[in-house]
Design a protein around this motif. Structure first.
Motif, PDB file in Angstrom:
ATOM      1  N   PRO A  12       7.474  15.009   2.798  1.00  0.00           N
ATOM      2  CA  PRO A  12       6.796  14.066   2.276  1.00  0.00           C
ATOM      3  C   PRO A  12       7.659  13.603   0.780  1.00  0.00           C
ATOM      4  CG  PRO A  12       5.485  16.055   1.790  1.00  0.00           C
ATOM      5  CD  PRO A  12       6.600  16.301   2.690  1.00  0.00           C
ATOM      6  N   VAL A  36       9.263  10.036   8.160  1.00  0.00           N
ATOM      7  CA  VAL A  36       7.887  10.377   8.810  1.00  0.00           C
ATOM      8  C   VAL A  36       6.882  11.040   7.775  1.00  0.00           C
ATOM      9  CG1 VAL A  36       6.575  11.146  10.757  1.00  0.00           C
ATOM     10  CG2 VAL A  36       8.768  10.187  11.047  1.00  0.00           C
ATOM     11  N   ASP A  37       6.036  10.264   7.091  1.00  0.00           N
ATOM     12  CA  ASP A  37       5.209  11.001   6.029  1.00  0.00           C
ATOM     13  C   ASP A  37       3.769  10.756   6.765  1.00  0.00           C
ATOM     14  OD1 ASP A  37       3.859  11.427   3.768  1.00  0.00           O
ATOM     15  OD2 ASP A  37       5.386  10.849   2.640  1.00  0.00           O
ATOM     16  N   ILE A  38       3.298  11.916   7.286  1.00  0.00           N
ATOM     17  CA  ILE A  38       1.725  11.743   7.496  1.00  0.00           C
ATOM     18  C   ILE A  38       0.767  11.415   6.548  1.00  0.00           C
ATOM     19  CG2 ILE A  38      -0.041  13.252   8.918  1.00  0.00           C
ATOM     20  CD1 ILE A  38       2.932  14.602  10.110  1.00  0.00           C
ATOM     21  N   VAL A  39       0.976  11.998   5.464  1.00  0.00           N
ATOM     22  CA  VAL A  39       0.015  11.670   4.309  1.00  0.00           C
ATOM     23  C   VAL A  39      -0.248  10.230   3.965  1.00  0.00           C
ATOM     24  CG1 VAL A  39      -0.894  12.134   2.093  1.00  0.00           C
ATOM     25  CG2 VAL A  39      -0.203  14.094   3.695  1.00  0.00           C
ATOM     26  N   LEU A  40       0.964   9.829   3.855  1.00  0.00           N
ATOM     27  CA  LEU A  40       1.421   8.482   3.489  1.00  0.00           C
ATOM     28  C   LEU A  40       0.584   7.445   4.666  1.00  0.00           C
ATOM     29  CD1 LEU A  40       2.800   7.267   1.094  1.00  0.00           C
ATOM     30  CD2 LEU A  40       4.643   6.657   2.674  1.00  0.00           C
ATOM     31  N   GLU A  41       0.778   7.871   5.854  1.00  0.00           N
ATOM     32  CA  GLU A  41      -0.075   7.035   6.985  1.00  0.00           C
ATOM     33  C   GLU A  41      -1.319   7.097   6.853  1.00  0.00           C
ATOM     34  OE1 GLU A  41       1.347   5.194   8.991  1.00  0.00           O
ATOM     35  OE2 GLU A  41       3.516   5.884   8.203  1.00  0.00           O
ATOM     36  N   LEU A  42      -2.023   8.229   6.384  1.00  0.00           N
ATOM     37  CA  LEU A  42      -3.318   8.466   6.103  1.00  0.00           C
ATOM     38  C   LEU A  42      -4.055   7.777   5.040  1.00  0.00           C
ATOM     39  CD1 LEU A  42      -3.941  12.577   7.095  1.00  0.00           C
ATOM     40  CD2 LEU A  42      -5.116  10.349   8.279  1.00  0.00           C
ATOM     41  N   GLU A  43      -2.947   7.506   3.980  1.00  0.00           N
ATOM     42  CA  GLU A  43      -3.384   7.048   2.675  1.00  0.00           C
ATOM     43  C   GLU A  43      -3.508   5.529   3.018  1.00  0.00           C
ATOM     44  OE1 GLU A  43      -1.920  10.242  -0.436  1.00  0.00           O
ATOM     45  OE2 GLU A  43      -0.827   8.351  -0.321  1.00  0.00           O
ATOM     46  N   GLY A  44      -2.794   5.196   3.916  1.00  0.00           N
ATOM     47  CA  GLY A  44      -2.665   3.612   4.309  1.00  0.00           C
ATOM     48  C   GLY A  44      -4.176   3.333   5.047  1.00  0.00           C
ATOM     49  N   LEU A  45      -4.734   4.196   5.934  1.00  0.00           N
ATOM     50  CA  LEU A  45      -5.884   4.117   6.414  1.00  0.00           C
ATOM     51  C   LEU A  45      -7.084   4.097   5.413  1.00  0.00           C
ATOM     52  CD1 LEU A  45      -5.402   6.257   9.737  1.00  0.00           C
ATOM     53  CD2 LEU A  45      -5.389   3.741   9.635  1.00  0.00           C
ATOM     54  N   SER A  46      -7.017   5.189   4.548  1.00  0.00           N
ATOM     55  CA  SER A  46      -8.152   5.340   3.530  1.00  0.00           C
ATOM     56  C   SER A  46      -8.072   4.108   2.837  1.00  0.00           C
ATOM     57  CB  SER A  46      -7.469   6.516   2.631  1.00  0.00           C
ATOM     58  OG  SER A  46      -8.115   6.570   1.490  1.00  0.00           O
ATOM     59  N   TYR A  47      -6.878   3.409   2.548  1.00  0.00           N
ATOM     60  CA  TYR A  47      -6.877   2.081   1.587  1.00  0.00           C
ATOM     61  C   TYR A  47      -7.858   1.071   2.515  1.00  0.00           C
ATOM     62  CZ  TYR A  47      -6.021  -2.638   0.625  1.00  0.00           C
ATOM     63  OH  TYR A  47      -6.113  -4.018   0.247  1.00  0.00           O
ATOM     64  N   ARG A  66      -3.211   3.384  13.181  1.00  0.00           N
ATOM     65  CA  ARG A  66      -1.902   3.513  13.058  1.00  0.00           C
ATOM     66  C   ARG A  66      -1.251   4.510  13.906  1.00  0.00           C
ATOM     67  NH1 ARG A  66       0.534   2.964   7.010  1.00  0.00           N
ATOM     68  NH2 ARG A  66      -0.990   1.243   6.420  1.00  0.00           N
ATOM     69  N   VAL A  85       0.921  -1.169   0.073  1.00  0.00           N
ATOM     70  CA  VAL A  85      -0.005   0.028  -0.103  1.00  0.00           C
ATOM     71  C   VAL A  85       0.875   1.375  -0.101  1.00  0.00           C
ATOM     72  CG1 VAL A  85      -1.715   1.428   1.265  1.00  0.00           C
ATOM     73  CG2 VAL A  85      -1.787  -1.016   1.203  1.00  0.00           C
ATOM     74  N   ARG A 111       1.730   9.228  -6.229  1.00  0.00           N
ATOM     75  CA  ARG A 111       2.379  10.508  -6.281  1.00  0.00           C
ATOM     76  C   ARG A 111       3.198  11.157  -7.393  1.00  0.00           C
ATOM     77  NH1 ARG A 111       4.951  11.422  -0.092  1.00  0.00           N
ATOM     78  NH2 ARG A 111       2.935  10.955   0.890  1.00  0.00           N
ATOM     79  N   LEU A 128      -6.883   2.971  -3.422  1.00  0.00           N
ATOM     80  CA  LEU A 128      -6.335   3.840  -2.267  1.00  0.00           C
ATOM     81  C   LEU A 128      -7.452   4.698  -1.535  1.00  0.00           C
ATOM     82  CD1 LEU A 128      -3.123   4.840  -3.401  1.00  0.00           C
ATOM     83  CD2 LEU A 128      -3.411   3.003  -1.719  1.00  0.00           C
TER      84      LEU A 128
END
Lengths: 218, 218
Positions: free
Chosen positions: B177, B191-202, A189, A10, A18, A77
């Motif tokens: 990012p 530490v990529d906050i948007v990437l973590e949010l995208e993991g949750l979005s998935y 997370r 993921v 991106r 995603l």
């Protein structure tokens, strides 16, 4: 495509997306697996394997079609939709997140912020009025909040995550330095800055021990 | 013990150490692998395997000795030593990090902060005077800075990471990012906050697709 894909896959899909969005803006129509690989820190073989999960986007020997692949990854995603986010804990990290301009254009709209500190409630922080935590349940259902962010002290993080889960959010991002795993079935997370620094500390200490050993061995 | 251990093992060791320190403060002398496992979101078998890498700390049937195990993990993770840290980019995230009170007691002393914005240079942020990025090399060597933090916009993150590497830091934590992997041989964690949010979005999107499929199937 069925079943869950792994967190690391993921993560790579996000990074491919991106790059695809940048290429799309630049008017580029085709991209090679090697180019996608570079951006994501992966190999071309890994890119081909990851993308083969979702069907065929390649033109043999020419690369992937940027537009269709980008659309599919957005859908996979869940980024073809803007998510509503609520944040709990308007301290230093919480305030910085509210001011973080990258969230909304990337599809994460922070629509409400909560705290328990009476001196903060009612204050406006980056355009949002801080609400009392007592209003959490009501606000989450009224606004249709789907993702919660926990930016509280560690002692209360689990309770707040549980409040968010009960209020109906489907996923939680936790900035408190405690591992939550999942709370009442809601995936969490954790972004743990000290843990990341400790990972670097380990690498530095291991390198130092290695250097000492080779001096002793010389 | 020789060779590198994996990132996920290092992460668990950090979590075991947190629990061991709490137990030590509470005067507890023995801890079971099951208790350590719970805190780290692991299994008892995983705990025993992880800890067997570093020698024997168990008392058969009674558990691990809290004090000696804690000392060994501190040494392995390089936390028997306070690391000097420099931060580049005193924007929202950078300022929040400077105000983050958990870093220093956990062994990470932020000793210098840098920016390129003339209006910020010379200002005091949480007790540190912001310096011009031109002084980076000099300050890193004079202060013995070992870890760099990049909290700049993404466009300049790689250049700043390279400046930090050239100045002599041994490891970098990146909040911009962009994936940096490593820069001039210096390891970088992002530490990529948007990437973590995208993991949750998935996860949310996958659950939604699952629910739609089962409605269609019903």
């Amino acid at each position: 495509m069925s079943g869950r894909i792994s967190d690391s896959t993921v993560r790579r899909l996000s990074l491919y997306l991106r790059m695809l969005r940048d290429l799309e803006r630049a008017g580029v129509e085709l991209v090679s697996s090697a180019e996608l690989a570079e951006r994501a820190g992966a190999t071309s073989a890994q890119v081909r394997k990851d993308l083969s999960l979702f069907g065929s986007f390649g033109k043999r020997g020419r690369g992937y079609l940027v537009g269709p692949l980008s659309d599919t990854l957005e859908e996979i995603l869940g980024l073809d939709h803007a998510w509503k986010v609520a944040l709990v804990g308007v301290g230093k990290i919480g305030s910085a997140l509210l001011g973080y301009r990258d969230l909304s254009p990337r599809g994460f709209d922070v629509v409400a912020a909560f705290d328990v500190d009476p001196s903060k409630i009612g204050e406006r922080v980056f355009g949002l009025s801080v609400r009392s935590l007592d209003e959490l349940g009501e606000t989450v259902s009224a606004r249709g909040v789907e993702i919660g962010i926990v930016a509280t002290p560690p002692q209360v993080a689990e309770d707040v995550a549980r409040d968010l889960a009960r209020a109906g959010v489907g996923a939680i991002l936790n900035f408190a330095p405690v591992e939550l795993g999942s709370v009442d079935g809601v995936p969490v997370r954790t972004v743990d800055i000290v843990l990341e620094l400790e990972g670097l500390s380990y690498v530095l200490a291991a390198a130092r021990r290695g250097a000492e050993r080779s001096r002793e061995g010389a």
